[in-house]
Design an enzyme around this catalytic site. Structure first.
Site, PDB file in Angstrom:
ATOM      1  N   LYS A   1      -2.941 118.439  13.316  1.00 30.77           N
ATOM      2  CA  LYS A   1      -4.533 118.204  12.558  1.00 30.77           C
ATOM      3  C   LYS A   1      -4.015 118.823  10.516  1.00 30.77           C
ATOM      4  O   LYS A   1      -4.265 119.924  10.606  1.00 30.77           O
ATOM      5  CB  LYS A   1      -5.272 118.615  13.299  1.00 30.77           C
ATOM      6  CG  LYS A   1      -5.830 117.535  14.453  1.00 30.77           C
ATOM      7  CD  LYS A   1      -7.251 118.308  14.872  1.00 30.77           C
ATOM      8  CE  LYS A   1      -7.624 117.697  15.742  1.00 30.77           C
ATOM      9  NZ  LYS A   1      -7.280 115.996  15.888  1.00 30.77           N
TER      10      LYS A   1
ATOM     11  N   ARG B   1      -7.084 112.640  26.820  1.00 26.28           N
ATOM     12  CA  ARG B   1      -7.265 112.042  27.832  1.00 26.28           C
ATOM     13  C   ARG B   1      -5.966 112.392  28.387  1.00 26.28           C
ATOM     14  O   ARG B   1      -5.960 111.905  29.616  1.00 26.28           O
ATOM     15  CB  ARG B   1      -6.444 110.694  27.114  1.00 26.28           C
ATOM     16  CG  ARG B   1      -5.114 109.809  26.189  1.00 26.28           C
ATOM     17  CD  ARG B   1      -5.134 109.570  25.380  1.00 26.28           C
ATOM     18  NE  ARG B   1      -5.980 109.362  24.274  1.00 26.28           N
ATOM     19  CZ  ARG B   1      -6.470 108.678  23.236  1.00 26.28           C
ATOM     20  NH1 ARG B   1      -5.692 107.579  23.698  1.00 26.28           N
ATOM     21  NH2 ARG B   1      -7.077 108.076  22.015  1.00 26.28           N
TER      22      ARG B   1
HETATM   23  N1  BES Z   1     -10.490 115.804  19.471  1.00 22.43           N
HETATM   24  C1  BES Z   1     -10.055 114.605  19.431  1.00 22.43           C
HETATM   25  C2  BES Z   1     -11.214 114.131  19.094  1.00 22.43           C
HETATM   26  C3  BES Z   1     -11.988 114.010  17.418  1.00 22.43           C
HETATM   27  C4  BES Z   1     -11.209 114.553  16.321  1.00 22.43           C
HETATM   28  C5  BES Z   1     -13.329 113.892  17.992  1.00 22.43           C
HETATM   29  C6  BES Z   1     -13.122 114.685  15.464  1.00 22.43           C
HETATM   30  C7  BES Z   1     -14.299 114.773  17.466  1.00 22.43           C
HETATM   31  C8  BES Z   1     -13.954 115.145  15.657  1.00 22.43           C
HETATM   32  C9  BES Z   1      -8.906 114.097  19.408  1.00 22.43           C
HETATM   33  O1  BES Z   1      -7.785 115.534  20.190  1.00 22.43           O
HETATM   34  C10 BES Z   1      -8.470 113.334  18.941  1.00 22.43           C
HETATM   35  O2  BES Z   1      -7.165 114.207  17.962  1.00 22.43           O
HETATM   36  N2  BES Z   1      -7.723 112.481  18.523  1.00 22.43           N
HETATM   37  C11 BES Z   1      -7.276 111.160  18.227  1.00 22.43           C
HETATM   38  C12 BES Z   1      -6.655 110.667  18.579  1.00 22.43           C
HETATM   39  C13 BES Z   1      -5.374 109.367  18.607  1.00 22.43           C
HETATM   40  C14 BES Z   1      -4.344 111.175  17.951  1.00 22.43           C
HETATM   41  C15 BES Z   1      -4.988 108.767  19.049  1.00 22.43           C
HETATM   42  C16 BES Z   1      -7.652 110.589  17.135  1.00 22.43           C
HETATM   43  O3  BES Z   1      -8.946 110.059  17.124  1.00 22.43           O
HETATM   44  O4  BES Z   1      -7.702 110.732  15.677  1.00 22.43           O
HETATM   45 MN    MN Z   2      -6.343 116.226  19.854  1.00 22.89          MN
END
Ligand code: BES
Ligand code: MN
Ligand code: ZN
Length: 460
Positions: free
Chosen positions: A240, A314
């Site tokens: 990230k 997930r």
């Molecule tokens: N923990 C994050 C989701 C999240 C990010 C929740 C920011 C609240 C605020 C999750 O693990 C994630 O990174 N999801 C990705 C999925 C994508 C790579 C398909 C997302 O939401 O960008």
């Molecule tokens: Mn994530």
């Protein structure tokens, strides 16, 4: 009873009168002359959220007036009285008249006195409330305790809240209610067939684990709660950016909220056989991290291609849901901070929920509204299911394109649930980005109260 509540105050409690701009003039006219003159001189108008502290002739605090939205206003914040603990001088208070909803006002008052004090001594307001007679203070206390637990767990930074510490917190809760506690740790995970939990967690020196709590009479209907316990989400090799990583200590918000829900269920002694499953991991970066396009065979047997290592929630839920599903529970609930897309669609305060049980959906929507624990149904849209296709495995964890991200995540999870009689999935945010009445900035209890009320109605 929660410590913010006082049932037998030593001296008479200070009355708080709720007013609106419309009701205020009559209330003002009923005040003793000096107080009325003071109110007029202060130009107090009982605007929502405004507070007037009236002295007595001898300089004590005699009473408080607090402004609320009009009775017929389009949006009335039923948690508005949650601003009071921050506005009031130390003392013991009582409600002199009814706010729109005395039960939620009492809860808001308690939630609004929360402080995260682990790293700096509490500046907690020394303000207490005599709960109104018609309110079940025991139930409010239970809901407050649950919210405090969820908030404290989320607010605790990741250096002090890794998989092991999360497991310890779960064990403390289990012990308090005489529940069983089990934990499968590290290399035991692949041996016991939890390949995805292991894959996500293995790059961290803090070993991944699966927490398993059991409580209640085995002959009662089986309710299983699964919570995403990603103690920190760097994104993994699909790292990230710093702005996206900043608050990822909250990525165990699903785990925190299933523990909060379990607390309420066990404290209220609901007639269920409860199971709580928490895959607790850290999504870290190292040479042994799982990689984009790796393929793992999940617990259920489905092969999963890793489209993105940042779609880790997930993955860990998939193995935990598969385990839960093996017992054919009456109700299977999972909570997790799964997608940024949920926040884009509905914002931080309104988590989407998913179920194909129409009755359950209606009940959850009604109770979310009733409890001021907002939730909004989104569809398990069958036509998008094909987006999860992989060219080389049974399923991909991160569809390219990125459309409907919260829905495709729910559809991914659905593949791992077959036998449960009903399934409810909530994509929570678990965080209040800027303070609101009863909701201080930081970790937040979401969905747990609405689901607790649902379980109370069904199994109380
Ligand atoms: N923990 C994050 C989701 C999240 C990010 C929740 C920011 C609240 C605020 C999750 O693990 C994630 O990174 N999801 C990705 C999925 C994508 C790579 C398909 C997302 O939401 O960008
Ligand atoms: Mn994530
Ligand atoms: Zn995550």
């Amino acid at each position: 009873m929660h410590s913010v509540f006082e049932t037998a105050p030593a001296s008479p409690a200070i009355p708080i009168t709720f007013a609106t701009t419309t009701t205020w003039p009559a209330i003002r006219d009923g005040l003793a002359a000096p107080a009325r003159r003071f109110a007029l001189a202060s130009e107090f108008a009982a605007k929502p959220g405004k507070c007037l502290i009236l002295p007595s002739a001898d300089g004590q605090i005699a009473q408080v007036i607090f402004g609320l939205e009009e009775e017929d206003a389009k949006s009335r914040d039923r948690f508005r009285p949650g601003a009071l603990p921050d506005l009031l001088p130390p003392g013991t208070y009582r409600f002199a008249n009814a706010p729109y909803d005395s039960r939620l006002a009492t809860l808001a008052f308690a939630l609004g006195s929360y402080r995260f004090s682990r790293y700096r001594k509490a500046e907690a307001p020394d303000v207490k409330l005599v709960p109104p007679d018609d309110v079940d203070a025991g139930d409010i206390t239970r809901m407050t305790e649950a919210a405090v637990l969820a908030r404290d767990l989320i607010n605790t930074p990741s250096n002090d809240m890794g998989p092991e510490e999360l497991a310890q917190a779960a064990q403390v809760l289990a012990t308090r209610f005489g529940a069983s506690f089990n934990c499968i740790v590290g290399d035991e995970l692949p041996r016991r067939n939890f390949p995805l939990i292991h894959a996500v967690g293995m790059a961290s020196p803090r070993a991944p684990r699966l927490i398993d709590i059991g409580w209640g009479d085995p002959s009662h209907p089986k309710v299983t709660l699964v919570g995403k316990g990603v103690c920190f989400d760097t994104g993994g090799l699909d790292l990230k950016p710093s702005s996206g990583m900043l608050i990822m200590k909250k990525d165990m918000g699903g785990a925190a909220n299933v523990l909060a829900l379990a607390l309420m269920v066990m404290d209220a002694k609901l007639k269920v056989r409860l199971r709580v499953l928490i895959p607790a991991v850290e999504n870290a970066v190292a040479g042994n991290a799982f990689r984009p396009l790796d393929i793992f065979t999940s617990r259920k047997g489905l092969t999963v291609e890793i489209g993105n290592t940042d779609a880790e929630g997930r993955l860990v839920l998939a193995d935990a849901l598969a385990l839960a599903d093996e017992e054919r529970p009456d109700l299977l609930v999972d909570l997790g901070t799964l997608t940024g897309a949920a926040r884009v669609a509905l914002g931080p305060d309104l988590p989407p929920f998913y179920t194909s049980d129409e009755t359950l959906a209606l009940d959850i929507a009604r109770l979310a509204q009733q409890e001021n624990d907002p939730l909004w149904r989104l569809p398990l849209w069958p036509a998008y299911d094909a987006w999860l296709d992989s060219k080389v495995a049974d399923i991909n964890n991160a569809p390219s394109g990125g459309f409907a991200g919260s829905i495709t995540c729910a559809l991914f999870l659905q593949r791992f649930v077959e036998a449960a009689k009903s399934w409810l999935h909530v994509d929570i945010y678990g965080w209040t980005p800027s303070a609101k009445p009863a909701r201080p900035e930081g970790g937040e209890c979401q969905a747990a109260r609405a689901i607790y009320k649902y379980l109370s109605e069904r199994y109380g």
